[in-house]
Design a protein around this motif. Structure first.
Motif, PDB file in Angstrom:
ATOM      1  N   VAL A  25      -7.554   1.333  -7.054  1.00 21.18           N
ATOM      2  CA  VAL A  25      -7.283   1.638  -5.654  1.00 21.18           C
ATOM      3  C   VAL A  25      -8.331   0.965  -4.762  1.00 21.18           C
ATOM      4  O   VAL A  25      -7.996   0.348  -3.746  1.00 21.18           O
ATOM      5  CB  VAL A  25      -7.259   3.164  -5.405  1.00 21.18           C
ATOM      6  CG1 VAL A  25      -7.167   3.473  -3.921  1.00 21.18           C
ATOM      7  CG2 VAL A  25      -6.112   3.809  -6.159  1.00 21.18           C
ATOM      8  N   ALA A  26      -9.594   1.067  -5.126  1.00 18.87           N
ATOM      9  CA  ALA A  26     -10.670   0.457  -4.340  1.00 18.87           C
ATOM     10  C   ALA A  26     -10.491  -1.057  -4.253  1.00 18.87           C
ATOM     11  O   ALA A  26     -10.680  -1.657  -3.189  1.00 18.87           O
ATOM     12  CB  ALA A  26     -12.024   0.799  -4.948  1.00 18.87           C
ATOM     13  N   SER A  27     -10.098  -1.667  -5.347  1.00 19.57           N
ATOM     14  CA  SER A  27      -9.873  -3.119  -5.369  1.00 19.57           C
ATOM     15  C   SER A  27      -8.716  -3.516  -4.458  1.00 19.57           C
ATOM     16  O   SER A  27      -8.808  -4.499  -3.715  1.00 19.57           O
ATOM     17  CB  SER A  27      -9.599  -3.577  -6.806  1.00 19.57           C
ATOM     18  OG  SER A  27      -9.286  -4.939  -6.834  1.00 19.57           O
ATOM     19  N   ILE A  28      -7.633  -2.755  -4.500  1.00 19.37           N
ATOM     20  CA  ILE A  28      -6.465  -3.045  -3.654  1.00 19.37           C
ATOM     21  C   ILE A  28      -6.833  -2.887  -2.179  1.00 19.37           C
ATOM     22  O   ILE A  28      -6.483  -3.726  -1.350  1.00 19.37           O
ATOM     23  CB  ILE A  28      -5.282  -2.123  -4.012  1.00 19.37           C
ATOM     24  CG1 ILE A  28      -4.722  -2.517  -5.386  1.00 19.37           C
ATOM     25  CG2 ILE A  28      -4.193  -2.187  -2.954  1.00 19.37           C
ATOM     26  CD1 ILE A  28      -3.688  -1.552  -5.920  1.00 19.37           C
ATOM     27  N   LEU A  29      -7.559  -1.816  -1.852  1.00 17.96           N
ATOM     28  CA  LEU A  29      -7.948  -1.593  -0.460  1.00 17.96           C
ATOM     29  C   LEU A  29      -8.884  -2.687   0.041  1.00 17.96           C
ATOM     30  O   LEU A  29      -8.760  -3.144   1.172  1.00 17.96           O
ATOM     31  CB  LEU A  29      -8.592  -0.219  -0.298  1.00 17.96           C
ATOM     32  CG  LEU A  29      -7.642   0.964  -0.441  1.00 17.96           C
ATOM     33  CD1 LEU A  29      -8.414   2.274  -0.380  1.00 17.96           C
ATOM     34  CD2 LEU A  29      -6.571   0.934   0.624  1.00 17.96           C
ATOM     35  N   LEU A  83       0.821  -1.214   0.000  1.00 13.78           N
ATOM     36  CA  LEU A  83       0.000   0.000   0.000  1.00 13.78           C
ATOM     37  C   LEU A  83       0.850   1.258   0.000  1.00 13.78           C
ATOM     38  O   LEU A  83       0.554   2.223  -0.700  1.00 13.78           O
ATOM     39  CB  LEU A  83      -0.930   0.001   1.214  1.00 13.78           C
ATOM     40  CG  LEU A  83      -2.030  -1.045   1.201  1.00 13.78           C
ATOM     41  CD1 LEU A  83      -2.750  -1.060   2.541  1.00 13.78           C
ATOM     42  CD2 LEU A  83      -3.010  -0.772   0.076  1.00 13.78           C
ATOM     43  N   ALA A  84       1.915   1.246   0.779  1.00 16.27           N
ATOM     44  CA  ALA A  84       2.750   2.440   0.914  1.00 16.27           C
ATOM     45  C   ALA A  84       3.513   2.761  -0.368  1.00 16.27           C
ATOM     46  O   ALA A  84       3.749   3.931  -0.674  1.00 16.27           O
ATOM     47  CB  ALA A  84       3.731   2.264   2.063  1.00 16.27           C
ATOM     48  N   LYS A  85       3.886   1.750  -1.112  1.00 13.54           N
ATOM     49  CA  LYS A  85       4.722   1.973  -2.292  1.00 13.54           C
ATOM     50  C   LYS A  85       3.950   1.972  -3.602  1.00 13.54           C
ATOM     51  O   LYS A  85       4.542   2.114  -4.656  1.00 13.54           O
ATOM     52  CB  LYS A  85       5.831   0.917  -2.334  1.00 13.54           C
ATOM     53  CG  LYS A  85       6.808   1.067  -1.181  1.00 13.54           C
ATOM     54  CD  LYS A  85       7.925   0.080  -1.263  1.00 13.54           C
ATOM     55  CE  LYS A  85       8.888   0.304  -0.102  1.00 13.54           C
ATOM     56  NZ  LYS A  85      10.033  -0.546  -0.168  1.00 13.54           N
ATOM     57  N   SER A  86       2.626   1.795  -3.534  1.00 13.38           N
ATOM     58  CA  SER A  86       1.866   1.773  -4.780  1.00 13.38           C
ATOM     59  C   SER A  86       1.677   3.193  -5.315  1.00 13.38           C
ATOM     60  O   SER A  86       1.538   4.143  -4.558  1.00 13.38           O
ATOM     61  CB  SER A  86       0.510   1.086  -4.569  1.00 13.38           C
ATOM     62  OG  SER A  86      -0.269   1.820  -3.670  1.00 13.38           O
ATOM     63  N   ASP A  87       1.696   3.305  -6.621  1.00 13.56           N
ATOM     64  CA  ASP A  87       1.539   4.603  -7.288  1.00 13.56           C
ATOM     65  C   ASP A  87       0.441   4.455  -8.339  1.00 13.56           C
ATOM     66  O   ASP A  87       0.704   4.450  -9.537  1.00 13.56           O
ATOM     67  CB  ASP A  87       2.873   5.015  -7.917  1.00 13.56           C
ATOM     68  CG  ASP A  87       2.823   6.434  -8.454  1.00 13.56           C
ATOM     69  OD1 ASP A  87       2.033   7.234  -7.942  1.00 13.56           O
ATOM     70  OD2 ASP A  87       3.580   6.726  -9.399  1.00 13.56           O
ATOM     71  N   ILE A  88      -0.778   4.329  -7.855  1.00 11.37           N
ATOM     72  CA  ILE A  88      -1.916   4.075  -8.731  1.00 11.37           C
ATOM     73  C   ILE A  88      -2.886   5.249  -8.631  1.00 11.37           C
ATOM     74  O   ILE A  88      -3.199   5.716  -7.541  1.00 11.37           O
ATOM     75  CB  ILE A  88      -2.631   2.768  -8.330  1.00 11.37           C
ATOM     76  CG1 ILE A  88      -1.641   1.602  -8.391  1.00 11.37           C
ATOM     77  CG2 ILE A  88      -3.827   2.502  -9.223  1.00 11.37           C
ATOM     78  CD1 ILE A  88      -2.148   0.340  -7.761  1.00 11.37           C
ATOM     79  N   THR A  89      -3.370   5.703  -9.779  1.00  6.97           N
ATOM     80  CA  THR A  89      -4.262   6.855  -9.785  1.00  6.97           C
ATOM     81  C   THR A  89      -5.691   6.495 -10.193  1.00  6.97           C
ATOM     82  O   THR A  89      -6.582   7.316 -10.036  1.00  6.97           O
ATOM     83  CB  THR A  89      -3.727   7.935 -10.732  1.00  6.97           C
ATOM     84  OG1 THR A  89      -3.579   7.370 -12.033  1.00  6.97           O
ATOM     85  CG2 THR A  89      -2.404   8.484 -10.248  1.00  6.97           C
TER      86      THR A  89
END
Length: 98
Positions: free
Chosen positions: A70-74, A59-65
């Motif tokens: 983002v919702a899927s990762i969370l 989460l800390a190193k992801s660079d997704i806009t």
């Protein structure tokens, strides 16, 4: 302040690394070794803290806009986090106290 286990794992890991660095610079190898053993024991592959730390790092190193990504990762992170036991922090805190 609300508890955030993933962030706490990252903070604990960073504090341990900082402590090790400081003690090595001060020439206190024994104290640095103690903190190193804590990391080796509690953050080794397969432990609950290792799994939490990997989630934190992802989460800390992801660079997704893109918001749907983002919702899927969370959601995935939240599901994974819920499946891990709460006892890992207690074991680490007990290790600090001894």
């Amino acid at each position: 302040m609300k508890h955030n286990k993933k962030r706490n794992v990252g903070i604990i890991y960073e504090l341990l690394l900082n402590h090790i660095s400081t003690k090595l610079l001060e020439g206190k190898k024994r104290e640095a070794k103690t903190a190193t053993k804590l990391i080796e024991k509690h953050f080794k592959k397969g432990t609950e803290l290792y799994k939490e730390f990997r989630l934190f790092n992802a989460l800390a190193k992801s660079d997704i806009t893109q918001t749907h990504v983002v919702a899927s990762i969370l959601k995935s992170s939240s599901d994974s986090s819920k499946s891990l036991a709460e006892g890992a922090f207690g074991a680490l805190i007990d290790a600090f106290r001894s």
